[in-house]
Design a protein around this motif. Structure first.
Motif, PDB file in Angstrom:
ATOM      1  N   SER A  36      35.312   9.628 -17.753  1.00 17.28           N
ATOM      2  CA  SER A  36      36.697   9.154 -17.703  1.00 17.28           C
ATOM      3  C   SER A  36      37.681  10.102 -18.389  1.00 17.28           C
ATOM      4  CB  SER A  36      36.802   7.766 -18.333  1.00 17.28           C
ATOM      5  OG  SER A  36      36.348   7.804 -19.673  1.00 17.28           O
ATOM      6  N   THR A  37      37.190  11.065 -19.128  1.00 14.17           N
ATOM      7  CA  THR A  37      38.048  12.036 -19.827  1.00 14.17           C
ATOM      8  C   THR A  37      38.411  13.169 -18.884  1.00 14.17           C
ATOM      9  OG1 THR A  37      37.046  11.518 -21.961  1.00 14.17           O
ATOM     10  CG2 THR A  37      38.130  13.661 -21.770  1.00 14.17           C
ATOM     11  N   PHE A  38      39.674  13.631 -18.986  1.00 12.03           N
ATOM     12  CA  PHE A  38      40.051  14.821 -18.226  1.00 12.03           C
ATOM     13  C   PHE A  38      40.842  15.775 -19.115  1.00 12.03           C
ATOM     14  CE2 PHE A  38      43.559  11.881 -17.355  1.00 12.03           C
ATOM     15  CZ  PHE A  38      44.687  12.681 -17.443  1.00 12.03           C
ATOM     16  N   HIS A  39      40.804  17.039 -18.731  1.00  9.96           N
ATOM     17  CA  HIS A  39      41.459  18.122 -19.452  1.00  9.96           C
ATOM     18  C   HIS A  39      42.344  18.874 -18.463  1.00  9.96           C
ATOM     19  CE1 HIS A  39      38.228  17.451 -22.406  1.00  9.96           C
ATOM     20  NE2 HIS A  39      37.433  17.424 -21.360  1.00  9.96           N
ATOM     21  N   LEU A  40      43.565  19.170 -18.881  1.00 15.20           N
ATOM     22  CA  LEU A  40      44.484  19.946 -18.050  1.00 15.20           C
ATOM     23  C   LEU A  40      44.876  21.213 -18.786  1.00 15.20           C
ATOM     24  CD1 LEU A  40      46.995  17.275 -16.649  1.00 15.20           C
ATOM     25  CD2 LEU A  40      45.159  18.428 -15.412  1.00 15.20           C
ATOM     26  N   GLY A  41      45.155  22.260 -18.003  1.00 12.46           N
ATOM     27  CA  GLY A  41      45.613  23.514 -18.564  1.00 12.46           C
ATOM     28  C   GLY A  41      46.779  24.076 -17.773  1.00 12.46           C
ATOM     29  N   MET A  56      41.771  10.808 -22.738  1.00 14.59           N
ATOM     30  CA  MET A  56      40.532  10.031 -22.718  1.00 14.59           C
ATOM     31  C   MET A  56      40.854   8.541 -22.710  1.00 14.59           C
ATOM     32  SD  MET A  56      39.396  10.860 -26.636  1.00 14.59           S
ATOM     33  CE  MET A  56      39.286  12.577 -26.216  1.00 14.59           C
ATOM     34  N   ARG A  57      40.014   7.799 -22.003  1.00 13.25           N
ATOM     35  CA  ARG A  57      40.196   6.343 -21.962  1.00 13.25           C
ATOM     36  C   ARG A  57      39.876   5.801 -23.352  1.00 13.25           C
ATOM     37  NH1 ARG A  57      40.628   2.269 -18.350  1.00 13.25           N
ATOM     38  NH2 ARG A  57      40.273   3.593 -16.546  1.00 13.25           N
ATOM     39  N   GLU A  58      40.882   5.216 -23.975  1.00 15.43           N
ATOM     40  CA  GLU A  58      40.693   4.591 -25.286  1.00 15.43           C
ATOM     41  C   GLU A  58      41.822   3.597 -25.499  1.00 15.43           C
ATOM     42  OE1 GLU A  58      40.463   5.730 -30.011  1.00 15.43           O
ATOM     43  OE2 GLU A  58      39.962   7.274 -28.555  1.00 15.43           O
ATOM     44  N   ASN A  59      41.469   2.349 -25.642  1.00 13.28           N
ATOM     45  CA  ASN A  59      42.473   1.317 -25.873  1.00 13.28           C
ATOM     46  C   ASN A  59      42.955   1.370 -27.317  1.00 13.28           C
ATOM     47  OD1 ASN A  59      42.293   0.460 -23.246  1.00 13.28           O
ATOM     48  ND2 ASN A  59      40.848  -1.175 -23.701  1.00 13.28           N
ATOM     49  N   HIS A  60      44.135   0.830 -27.515  1.00 15.22           N
ATOM     50  CA  HIS A  60      44.757   0.758 -28.834  1.00 15.22           C
ATOM     51  C   HIS A  60      45.018  -0.711 -29.136  1.00 15.22           C
ATOM     52  CE1 HIS A  60      47.751   1.067 -31.980  1.00 15.22           C
ATOM     53  NE2 HIS A  60      47.427   2.328 -32.121  1.00 15.22           N
ATOM     54  N   GLY A  61      44.738  -1.140 -30.340  1.00 14.13           N
ATOM     55  CA  GLY A  61      44.884  -2.541 -30.713  1.00 14.13           C
ATOM     56  C   GLY A  61      46.281  -3.105 -30.574  1.00 14.13           C
ATOM     57  N   LYS A  62      47.298  -2.255 -30.610  1.00 13.98           N
ATOM     58  CA  LYS A  62      48.676  -2.734 -30.505  1.00 13.98           C
ATOM     59  C   LYS A  62      49.191  -2.736 -29.073  1.00 13.98           C
ATOM     60  CE  LYS A  62      49.794  -1.007 -35.103  1.00 13.98           C
ATOM     61  NZ  LYS A  62      50.532   0.003 -35.860  1.00 13.98           N
ATOM     62  N   ILE A  63      48.379  -2.240 -28.143  1.00 16.96           N
ATOM     63  CA  ILE A  63      48.782  -2.162 -26.730  1.00 16.96           C
ATOM     64  C   ILE A  63      47.907  -3.141 -25.949  1.00 16.96           C
ATOM     65  CG2 ILE A  63      48.952  -0.667 -24.718  1.00 16.96           C
ATOM     66  CD1 ILE A  63      49.326   1.676 -26.689  1.00 16.96           C
ATOM     67  N   PRO A  64      48.520  -4.091 -25.227  1.00 14.63           N
ATOM     68  CA  PRO A  64      47.750  -5.180 -24.627  1.00 14.63           C
ATOM     69  C   PRO A  64      46.978  -4.836 -23.358  1.00 14.63           C
ATOM     70  CG  PRO A  64      50.055  -5.414 -24.081  1.00 14.63           C
ATOM     71  CD  PRO A  64      49.952  -4.240 -25.022  1.00 14.63           C
ATOM     72  N   LYS A  65      47.050  -3.640 -22.863  1.00 13.69           N
ATOM     73  CA  LYS A  65      46.398  -3.285 -21.602  1.00 13.69           C
ATOM     74  C   LYS A  65      45.526  -2.057 -21.783  1.00 13.69           C
ATOM     75  CE  LYS A  65      49.951  -5.201 -18.713  1.00 13.69           C
ATOM     76  NZ  LYS A  65      50.000  -5.529 -17.342  1.00 13.69           N
ATOM     77  N   ASP A  66      44.752  -1.765 -20.724  1.00 13.35           N
ATOM     78  CA  ASP A  66      43.966  -0.536 -20.734  1.00 13.35           C
ATOM     79  C   ASP A  66      44.891   0.659 -20.930  1.00 13.35           C
ATOM     80  OD1 ASP A  66      41.560  -1.775 -20.363  1.00 13.35           O
ATOM     81  OD2 ASP A  66      41.501  -1.441 -18.208  1.00 13.35           O
ATOM     82  N   ALA A  67      44.437   1.582 -21.740  1.00 16.83           N
ATOM     83  CA  ALA A  67      45.276   2.736 -22.066  1.00 16.83           C
ATOM     84  C   ALA A  67      44.420   3.999 -22.118  1.00 16.83           C
ATOM     85  CB  ALA A  67      45.966   2.526 -23.405  1.00 16.83           C
ATOM     86  N   TYR A  68      45.100   5.110 -22.090  1.00 18.00           N
ATOM     87  CA  TYR A  68      44.483   6.414 -22.335  1.00 18.00           C
ATOM     88  C   TYR A  68      45.093   6.987 -23.597  1.00 18.00           C
ATOM     89  CZ  TYR A  68      41.377   7.727 -18.510  1.00 18.00           C
ATOM     90  OH  TYR A  68      40.303   7.846 -17.670  1.00 18.00           O
ATOM     91  N   ARG A  69      44.322   7.842 -24.225  1.00 14.41           N
ATOM     92  CA  ARG A  69      44.772   8.509 -25.435  1.00 14.41           C
ATOM     93  C   ARG A  69      44.897  10.003 -25.172  1.00 14.41           C
ATOM     94  NH1 ARG A  69      41.680   8.464 -31.297  1.00 14.41           N
ATOM     95  NH2 ARG A  69      43.190   9.790 -32.373  1.00 14.41           N
ATOM     96  N   LEU A  70      46.011  10.567 -25.566  1.00 13.86           N
ATOM     97  CA  LEU A  70      46.228  12.010 -25.498  1.00 13.86           C
ATOM     98  C   LEU A  70      45.635  12.636 -26.747  1.00 13.86           C
ATOM     99  CD1 LEU A  70      47.729  14.527 -24.284  1.00 13.86           C
ATOM    100  CD2 LEU A  70      49.685  13.820 -25.673  1.00 13.86           C
ATOM    101  N   ARG A  71      44.869  13.696 -26.572  1.00 15.02           N
ATOM    102  CA  ARG A  71      44.284  14.413 -27.709  1.00 15.02           C
ATOM    103  C   ARG A  71      44.394  15.909 -27.446  1.00 15.02           C
ATOM    104  NH1 ARG A  71      39.645  12.528 -30.807  1.00 15.02           N
ATOM    105  NH2 ARG A  71      40.453  14.098 -32.200  1.00 15.02           N
ATOM    106  N   GLY A  72      44.453  16.658 -28.499  1.00 16.69           N
ATOM    107  CA  GLY A  72      44.305  18.102 -28.411  1.00 16.69           C
ATOM    108  C   GLY A  72      45.350  18.819 -27.586  1.00 16.69           C
ATOM    109  N   MET A  73      46.591  18.375 -27.606  1.00 15.14           N
ATOM    110  CA  MET A  73      47.634  19.099 -26.892  1.00 15.14           C
ATOM    111  C   MET A  73      48.036  20.301 -27.727  1.00 15.14           C
ATOM    112  SD  MET A  73      50.920  17.709 -24.991  1.00 15.14           S
ATOM    113  CE  MET A  73      51.657  18.754 -23.787  1.00 15.14           C
ATOM    114  N   ALA A  74      47.997  21.486 -27.109  1.00 13.22           N
ATOM    115  CA  ALA A  74      48.297  22.712 -27.846  1.00 13.22           C
ATOM    116  C   ALA A  74      48.847  23.772 -26.911  1.00 13.22           C
ATOM    117  CB  ALA A  74      47.029  23.240 -28.525  1.00 13.22           C
ATOM    118  N   THR A  75      49.822  24.519 -27.414  1.00 12.06           N
ATOM    119  CA  THR A  75      50.398  25.656 -26.701  1.00 12.06           C
ATOM    120  C   THR A  75      50.172  26.902 -27.544  1.00 12.06           C
ATOM    121  OG1 THR A  75      52.103  24.247 -25.725  1.00 12.06           O
ATOM    122  CG2 THR A  75      52.508  26.625 -25.707  1.00 12.06           C
ATOM    123  N   HIS A  76      49.771  27.971 -26.892  1.00  7.90           N
ATOM    124  CA  HIS A  76      49.555  29.232 -27.609  1.00  7.90           C
ATOM    125  C   HIS A  76      50.850  29.594 -28.352  1.00  7.90           C
ATOM    126  CE1 HIS A  76      48.888  33.436 -28.483  1.00  7.90           C
ATOM    127  NE2 HIS A  76      47.596  33.205 -28.286  1.00  7.90           N
TER     128      HIS A  76
END
Length: 144
Positions: A36-41, A56-76
């Motif tokens: 379920s995880t994807f990476h873009l460049g 990545m698919r990861e729910n958050h306790g404060k959000i009532p629905k299925d959610a995705y989490r953004l991780r590792g966003m970086a620009t050179h």
């Protein structure tokens, strides 16, 4: 050009930008290889990878629905403030909405990135907290 990439392709920029030069093996996220995880460049005309993100698919306790989490966003560092990160994030959001039917995206944002994410319509859902070895953050989210 924006395209899907592998988790391994994200590691050099994660190390350089997000982890102060830690060995790439220490920059792997637990969810990197899940289906379920994807990476873009974002690639330039010379096929150099300039900007990355992981969702990545990861729910958050404060959000009532299925959610995705953004991780590792970086620009050179040599290619910042060119609009690449915003384009990449818009592409991720479009994929989440149109292909996966996801309604919310959330993440932990570094304080230095707050203005960038706020300009793209993200709001805060936490007070500031410290991630040891990385620094102060706040949780942010957006209804897609």
């Amino acid at each position: 050009m924006i395209r899907f990439i592998t988790a391994d392709q994200t590691l050099p920029l994660r190390s350089l930008v997000l982890r102060n030069g830690l060995p790439e093996a220490e920059c792997i996220f637990a969810h990197d290889m899940l289906p379920s995880t994807f990476h873009l460049g974002y690639f330039d005309e010379k096929n150099e990878l300039l900007c990355i993100l992981t969702c990545m698919r990861e729910n958050h306790g404060k959000i009532p629905k299925d959610a995705y989490r953004l991780r590792g966003m970086a620009t050179h560092p040599d290619h910042r403030r060119q609009g690449y990160a915003a384009e990449l994030l818009h592409a991720a959001i479009e994929h989440l909405k149109s292909q996966l039917g996801i309604e919310y995206l959330w993440f932990n944002a570094r304080t230095i990135a707050f203005p960038f994410y706020e300009a793209l319509g993200f709001g805060f859902i936490s007070d500031e907290f410290d991630i040891p070895g990385i620094g102060p953050h706040r949780e942010m989210y957006k209804y897609l």
